[in-house]
Design a protein around this motif. Sequence first.
Motif, PDB file in Angstrom:
ATOM      1  N   GLN A 185       0.840  -1.200   0.000  1.00  0.00           N
ATOM      2  CA  GLN A 185       0.000   0.000   0.000  1.00  0.00           C
ATOM      3  C   GLN A 185       0.874   1.249   0.000  1.00  0.00           C
ATOM      4  O   GLN A 185       2.078   1.192   0.282  1.00  0.00           O
ATOM      5  CB  GLN A 185      -0.882   0.033   1.264  1.00  0.00           C
ATOM      6  N   SER A 229      -4.160   3.294   0.112  1.00  0.00           N
ATOM      7  CA  SER A 229      -4.662   2.497  -1.005  1.00  0.00           C
ATOM      8  C   SER A 229      -3.550   1.572  -1.477  1.00  0.00           C
ATOM      9  O   SER A 229      -2.441   1.588  -0.939  1.00  0.00           O
ATOM     10  CB  SER A 229      -5.127   3.427  -2.136  1.00  0.00           C
ATOM     11  N   GLY A 230      -3.837   0.743  -2.483  1.00  0.00           N
ATOM     12  CA  GLY A 230      -2.802  -0.094  -3.067  1.00  0.00           C
ATOM     13  C   GLY A 230      -1.674   0.747  -3.630  1.00  0.00           C
ATOM     14  O   GLY A 230      -1.873   1.921  -3.984  1.00  0.00           O
ATOM     15  N   GLU A 231      -0.487   0.157  -3.737  1.00  0.00           N
ATOM     16  CA  GLU A 231       0.680   0.942  -4.153  1.00  0.00           C
ATOM     17  C   GLU A 231       0.469   1.657  -5.480  1.00  0.00           C
ATOM     18  O   GLU A 231       0.729   2.859  -5.600  1.00  0.00           O
ATOM     19  CB  GLU A 231       1.909   0.024  -4.252  1.00  0.00           C
ATOM     20  N   MET A 232       0.004   0.946  -6.491  1.00  0.00           N
ATOM     21  CA  MET A 232      -0.173   1.567  -7.804  1.00  0.00           C
ATOM     22  C   MET A 232      -1.312   2.583  -7.781  1.00  0.00           C
ATOM     23  O   MET A 232      -1.204   3.660  -8.371  1.00  0.00           O
ATOM     24  CB  MET A 232      -0.437   0.490  -8.864  1.00  0.00           C
ATOM     25  N   ALA A 233      -2.392   2.254  -7.086  1.00  0.00           N
ATOM     26  CA  ALA A 233      -3.506   3.197  -7.009  1.00  0.00           C
ATOM     27  C   ALA A 233      -3.088   4.470  -6.286  1.00  0.00           C
ATOM     28  O   ALA A 233      -3.454   5.589  -6.688  1.00  0.00           O
ATOM     29  CB  ALA A 233      -4.688   2.540  -6.287  1.00  0.00           C
ATOM     30  N   ARG A 235      -0.099   5.710  -6.127  1.00  0.00           N
ATOM     31  CA  ARG A 235       0.779   6.489  -7.015  1.00  0.00           C
ATOM     32  C   ARG A 235      -0.035   7.234  -8.062  1.00  0.00           C
ATOM     33  O   ARG A 235       0.230   8.398  -8.362  1.00  0.00           O
ATOM     34  CB  ARG A 235       1.804   5.568  -7.678  1.00  0.00           C
ATOM     35  N   ARG A 236      -1.046   6.556  -8.617  1.00  0.00           N
ATOM     36  CA  ARG A 236      -1.886   7.238  -9.618  1.00  0.00           C
ATOM     37  C   ARG A 236      -2.613   8.431  -8.988  1.00  0.00           C
ATOM     38  O   ARG A 236      -2.710   9.498  -9.609  1.00  0.00           O
ATOM     39  CB  ARG A 236      -2.901   6.244 -10.203  1.00  0.00           C
ATOM     40  N   GLU A 239      -0.425  11.445  -8.610  1.00  0.00           N
ATOM     41  CA  GLU A 239      -0.037  12.103  -9.865  1.00  0.00           C
ATOM     42  C   GLU A 239      -1.174  12.893 -10.496  1.00  0.00           C
ATOM     43  O   GLU A 239      -0.975  13.568 -11.519  1.00  0.00           O
ATOM     44  CB  GLU A 239       0.482  11.048 -10.849  1.00  0.00           C
TER      45      GLU A 239
END
Length: 403
Positions: A185, A229-233, A235-236, A239
């Motif tokens: 996360q 949240s999840g790592e990729m979410a 990061r999104r 950004e």
Amino acid sequence: MPPSEAAPFSAAVVGAGAAGLSAALALARAGIRTALVGRHAPVADGRTVALLDGSVRFLDALGAWDALKPHAAPLAELHIVDDTGSLFRPPPARFRADEIGLSAFGWNVESARLVEGLRAEARGAENLTLVERDASGFAAGEAAARLTLEDGAGLDARLVVGADGGRSRLRAASGLRVRDWSYPQGAVTTILAHDRPHRDVSTEFHTRAGPFTLVPLPGGHRSSLVWVSGEMAARRLSELDDPALALAVERQARGMLGAMRIDGPRGLVPMRGLSVADPVAHRLALIGEAAHVFPPIGAQGLNLGLRDAAALRDAVLAAIRDGRDPGARGALAGFARARRLDATLRTAAVDALNRSLLTAFLPVDALRGAGLLAMTTIGPLRRAVMREGVLPRLNAPELMRGR
């Protein structure tokens, strides 16, 4: 006089964050000759800290609270909303500080402002020498420890206090055993402005990706955000431009506070944990994130670090009053036991909550839902949990008990 030529300090605190500053101030206010070693560089990442009642009492005893209070918002109520979609979803839980005789569970203030306020107190404190250089080395001797500074100078102290963060050099040099871990996360942090007033209510949505928390800030129409949240979410989300992020927050909050806009810096915080088997070595005591790292959940991290600082002051003061060496392990044995227990219990609670949200295993959902429902409906249990949350009754440091 250069540090290397001075007589040994009774204590040298390494690290100029909130934990290190509060420890150095507490020791100096107790009449203990103290050095604070480290550069002052607060990070503007939209993070705030919910200072629980015991921490506020501690800061008041240090003389820092009066200047901070106008920039802090009271947390009079805590609402927890299960947004996991579980079959065992309990109704929203509401906790009120006045049930346990408090006007607020604590106060929320921007982290950078807290550090600045403590720094202002440190600049004028008696018995406190500010050494605005980083420490690059540590060696524990028979009668004192030697800190090597980045310019090659040395500083001697009977006790060195490691408050140099999660990547602590002092901890690494000590050889103390460390356990660290990470979660899949990330946490987005920022400051928000919103149309509807927060009414001094902190709201935490429990989602399948982690907690989504809105915490009041002064003025009634500003709040801080911690969105796990999840790592990729994560990061999104980090950004997104400001209008898009504000709209995403507004939707996740179900429009609870109306239209939102970004009103401060933002950050992306990794979700990790760390603990030490023992916070004490010969002539060294670890506090704050040098001893324990928490994900930004439940307002536990810095409040635990401030309890470390207050408890260390009590232990060092007792040793000096009894004519004992404050850097000897025996003088710090009680401090070490109490801090291990406090950190272990808080680590287990935060870890269990976070991991329970990440699984859709029905028995886990049922257990979490039943626990929240019990705290909502059973008054004595709810009040006991609230009291323990703001300040553990067992071994509470002197300066956190209030005047």
